[in-house]
Write a protein that holds these residues in place. Sequence first.
Motif, PDB file in Angstrom:
ATOM      1  N   ALA B   2       5.584 -21.943 -24.705  1.00 46.18           N
ATOM      2  CA  ALA B   2       4.948 -22.977 -25.506  1.00 46.18           C
ATOM      3  C   ALA B   2       5.955 -24.016 -25.965  1.00 46.18           C
ATOM      4  CB  ALA B   2       4.256 -22.350 -26.709  1.00 46.18           C
ATOM      5  N   GLY B   3       7.263 -23.692 -25.950  1.00 39.18           N
ATOM      6  CA  GLY B   3       8.274 -24.624 -26.434  1.00 39.18           C
ATOM      7  C   GLY B   3       8.355 -24.569 -27.949  1.00 39.18           C
ATOM      8  N   CYS B  23       7.035 -24.065 -38.174  1.00 43.87           N
ATOM      9  CA  CYS B  23       7.679 -24.389 -36.908  1.00 43.87           C
ATOM     10  C   CYS B  23       8.079 -23.099 -36.218  1.00 43.87           C
ATOM     11  CB  CYS B  23       8.915 -25.254 -37.134  1.00 43.87           C
ATOM     12  SG  CYS B  23       9.861 -25.562 -35.615  1.00 43.87           S
ATOM     13  N   ALA B  24       7.769 -23.009 -34.921  1.00 40.37           N
ATOM     14  CA  ALA B  24       8.158 -21.837 -34.145  1.00 40.37           C
ATOM     15  C   ALA B  24       8.597 -22.275 -32.755  1.00 40.37           C
ATOM     16  CB  ALA B  24       6.995 -20.850 -34.047  1.00 40.37           C
ATOM     17  N   GLN B  25       9.553 -21.534 -32.200  1.00 39.62           N
ATOM     18  CA  GLN B  25       9.984 -21.793 -30.818  1.00 39.62           C
ATOM     19  C   GLN B  25      10.123 -20.463 -30.088  1.00 39.62           C
ATOM     20  OE1 GLN B  25      13.255 -20.928 -29.645  1.00 39.62           O
ATOM     21  NE2 GLN B  25      14.242 -20.465 -31.618  1.00 39.62           N
ATOM     22  N   ASP B  26       9.823 -20.499 -28.804  1.00 33.41           N
ATOM     23  CA  ASP B  26       9.848 -19.272 -27.993  1.00 33.41           C
ATOM     24  C   ASP B  26      10.914 -19.350 -26.907  1.00 33.41           C
ATOM     25  OD1 ASP B  26       6.896 -20.002 -25.917  1.00 33.41           O
ATOM     26  OD2 ASP B  26       8.742 -21.126 -26.307  1.00 33.41           O
ATOM     27  N   MET B  27      11.950 -20.147 -27.139  1.00 38.06           N
ATOM     28  CA  MET B  27      13.003 -20.336 -26.137  1.00 38.06           C
ATOM     29  C   MET B  27      14.274 -19.591 -26.510  1.00 38.06           C
ATOM     30  SD  MET B  27      12.315 -24.402 -25.444  1.00 38.06           S
ATOM     31  CE  MET B  27      12.095 -24.797 -27.174  1.00 38.06           C
ATOM     32  N   ASN B  28      14.226 -18.814 -27.559  1.00 33.22           N
ATOM     33  CA  ASN B  28      15.377 -18.061 -28.039  1.00 33.22           C
ATOM     34  C   ASN B  28      16.548 -18.983 -28.405  1.00 33.22           C
ATOM     35  OD1 ASN B  28      16.417 -15.543 -28.792  1.00 33.22           O
ATOM     36  ND2 ASN B  28      17.570 -15.360 -26.890  1.00 33.22           N
ATOM     37  N   HIS B  29      16.204 -20.151 -28.929  1.00 34.07           N
ATOM     38  CA  HIS B  29      17.238 -21.091 -29.351  1.00 34.07           C
ATOM     39  C   HIS B  29      17.818 -20.692 -30.696  1.00 34.07           C
ATOM     40  CE1 HIS B  29      15.729 -24.669 -26.696  1.00 34.07           C
ATOM     41  NE2 HIS B  29      16.346 -23.739 -26.011  1.00 34.07           N
ATOM     42  N   GLU B  30      19.140 -20.829 -30.807  1.00 34.70           N
ATOM     43  CA  GLU B  30      19.791 -20.488 -32.067  1.00 34.70           C
ATOM     44  C   GLU B  30      19.658 -21.608 -33.097  1.00 34.70           C
ATOM     45  OE1 GLU B  30      20.516 -16.746 -31.264  1.00 34.70           O
ATOM     46  OE2 GLU B  30      21.254 -17.655 -33.110  1.00 34.70           O
ATOM     47  N   TYR B  31      19.694 -22.833 -32.627  1.00 39.97           N
ATOM     48  CA  TYR B  31      19.741 -23.980 -33.521  1.00 39.97           C
ATOM     49  C   TYR B  31      18.350 -24.566 -33.716  1.00 39.97           C
ATOM     50  CZ  TYR B  31      21.058 -28.560 -35.371  1.00 39.97           C
ATOM     51  OH  TYR B  31      21.187 -29.684 -36.135  1.00 39.97           O
ATOM     52  N   MET B  32      17.956 -24.737 -34.985  1.00 31.07           N
ATOM     53  CA  MET B  32      16.684 -25.376 -35.304  1.00 31.07           C
ATOM     54  C   MET B  32      16.897 -26.362 -36.435  1.00 31.07           C
ATOM     55  SD  MET B  32      13.914 -22.256 -34.941  1.00 31.07           S
ATOM     56  CE  MET B  32      12.488 -23.350 -34.876  1.00 31.07           C
ATOM     57  N   GLY B  98      25.531 -29.059 -31.999  1.00 35.77           N
ATOM     58  CA  GLY B  98      26.455 -30.095 -31.576  1.00 35.77           C
ATOM     59  C   GLY B  98      25.928 -30.871 -30.390  1.00 35.77           C
ATOM     60  N   VAL B  99      26.438 -30.651 -29.204  1.00 37.12           N
ATOM     61  CA  VAL B  99      26.074 -31.481 -28.063  1.00 37.12           C
ATOM     62  C   VAL B  99      24.895 -30.925 -27.276  1.00 37.12           C
ATOM     63  CG1 VAL B  99      28.377 -32.455 -27.826  1.00 37.12           C
ATOM     64  CG2 VAL B  99      27.810 -30.343 -26.633  1.00 37.12           C
ATOM     65  N   GLY B 100      24.283 -29.868 -27.748  1.00 33.32           N
ATOM     66  CA  GLY B 100      23.131 -29.324 -27.041  1.00 33.32           C
ATOM     67  C   GLY B 100      21.923 -30.229 -27.136  1.00 33.32           C
ATOM     68  N   THR B 101      21.140 -30.298 -26.063  1.00 29.85           N
ATOM     69  CA  THR B 101      19.920 -31.094 -26.061  1.00 29.85           C
ATOM     70  C   THR B 101      18.896 -30.474 -26.987  1.00 29.85           C
ATOM     71  OG1 THR B 101      20.303 -31.848 -23.805  1.00 29.85           O
ATOM     72  CG2 THR B 101      18.052 -31.976 -24.631  1.00 29.85           C
ATOM     73  N   GLN B 102      18.339 -31.276 -27.885  1.00 30.59           N
ATOM     74  CA  GLN B 102      17.316 -30.798 -28.802  1.00 30.59           C
ATOM     75  C   GLN B 102      15.936 -31.145 -28.261  1.00 30.59           C
ATOM     76  OE1 GLN B 102      17.803 -31.284 -33.010  1.00 30.59           O
ATOM     77  NE2 GLN B 102      20.020 -31.545 -32.833  1.00 30.59           N
ATOM     78  N   TYR B 103      15.041 -30.171 -28.354  1.00 26.52           N
ATOM     79  CA  TYR B 103      13.664 -30.350 -27.937  1.00 26.52           C
ATOM     80  C   TYR B 103      12.773 -30.345 -29.166  1.00 26.52           C
ATOM     81  CZ  TYR B 103      15.580 -29.447 -23.355  1.00 26.52           C
ATOM     82  OH  TYR B 103      16.323 -29.542 -22.216  1.00 26.52           O
ATOM     83  N   PHE B 104      11.849 -31.302 -29.203  1.00 27.92           N
ATOM     84  CA  PHE B 104      11.057 -31.534 -30.405  1.00 27.92           C
ATOM     85  C   PHE B 104       9.653 -30.969 -30.296  1.00 27.92           C
ATOM     86  CE2 PHE B 104      13.564 -34.346 -33.109  1.00 27.92           C
ATOM     87  CZ  PHE B 104      14.611 -34.664 -32.254  1.00 27.92           C
ATOM     88  N   GLY B 105       9.125 -30.539 -31.454  1.00 30.83           N
ATOM     89  CA  GLY B 105       7.730 -30.196 -31.565  1.00 30.83           C
ATOM     90  C   GLY B 105       6.882 -31.457 -31.636  1.00 30.83           C
ATOM     91  N   PRO B 106       5.561 -31.312 -31.687  1.00 29.07           N
ATOM     92  CA  PRO B 106       4.655 -32.463 -31.642  1.00 29.07           C
ATOM     93  C   PRO B 106       4.578 -33.240 -32.939  1.00 29.07           C
ATOM     94  CG  PRO B 106       3.409 -30.439 -31.827  1.00 29.07           C
ATOM     95  CD  PRO B 106       4.840 -30.026 -31.640  1.00 29.07           C
TER      96      PRO B 106
END
Lengths: 114, 113
Positions: B2-3, B23-32, B98-106
């Motif tokens: 779902a992202g 807010c929830a993410q299912d990508m196992n990302h550390e940074y939010m 830091g330089v990681g690409t951030q993905y946004f919710g709607p």
Amino acid sequence: AQKITQTQPGMFVQEKEAVTLDCTYDTSDQSYGLFWYKQPSSGEMIFLIYQGSYDEQNATEGRYSLNFQKARKSANLVISASQLGDSAMYFCAMSAQGAQKLVFGQGTRLTINP
Amino acid sequence: NAGVTQTPKFQVLKTGQSMTLQCAQDMNHEYMSWYRQDPGMGLRLIHYSVGAGITDQGEVPNGYNVSRSTTEDFPLRLLSAAPSQTSVYFCASSRLAGVGTQYFGPGTRLTVL
């Protein structure tokens, strides 16, 4: 501190033409990332392209390319063969190693005319 | 996947009310992170987290509170809503800070009357 400047509040382009959106940045960091995001009228933020400060080649993603000129501190977005669906707000942003945030410019509203 | 998901999409509050934006993410990302976007402006960072149990303030933290009890969830609490908090709120996540690409919710469009 990082700063992003987008000097074009709005741009109007004919369909199928190429368009360049300007972005200049300011930072004292040696390692940083530059990003472009698209925000259509529906409101979501869509990641387009990324350029790392140590990348020697300009980033490309389909019709998007990033014209990275490190000495001039510019990171312009080039959209080739523009389409009506490209009409949106475009934001340039940067992050730096160890900086836990993206810094955004104020955006450029791009309108593609048929 | 779902992202990054956010709820609600729209909310109207009265001055002084409190609420939580989810807010929830299912990508196992550390940074939010949480951003707000005001009319005609780019996004400004409110709070961020580099992992479960770790949060820190961004550029505009006043009036907001966050916690991160799991990797997946990062709720934003408005303690006592004010008209100045009328804005669109975006949650984002990335694998690396830091330089990681951030993905946004709607986004959540909040109006405080």
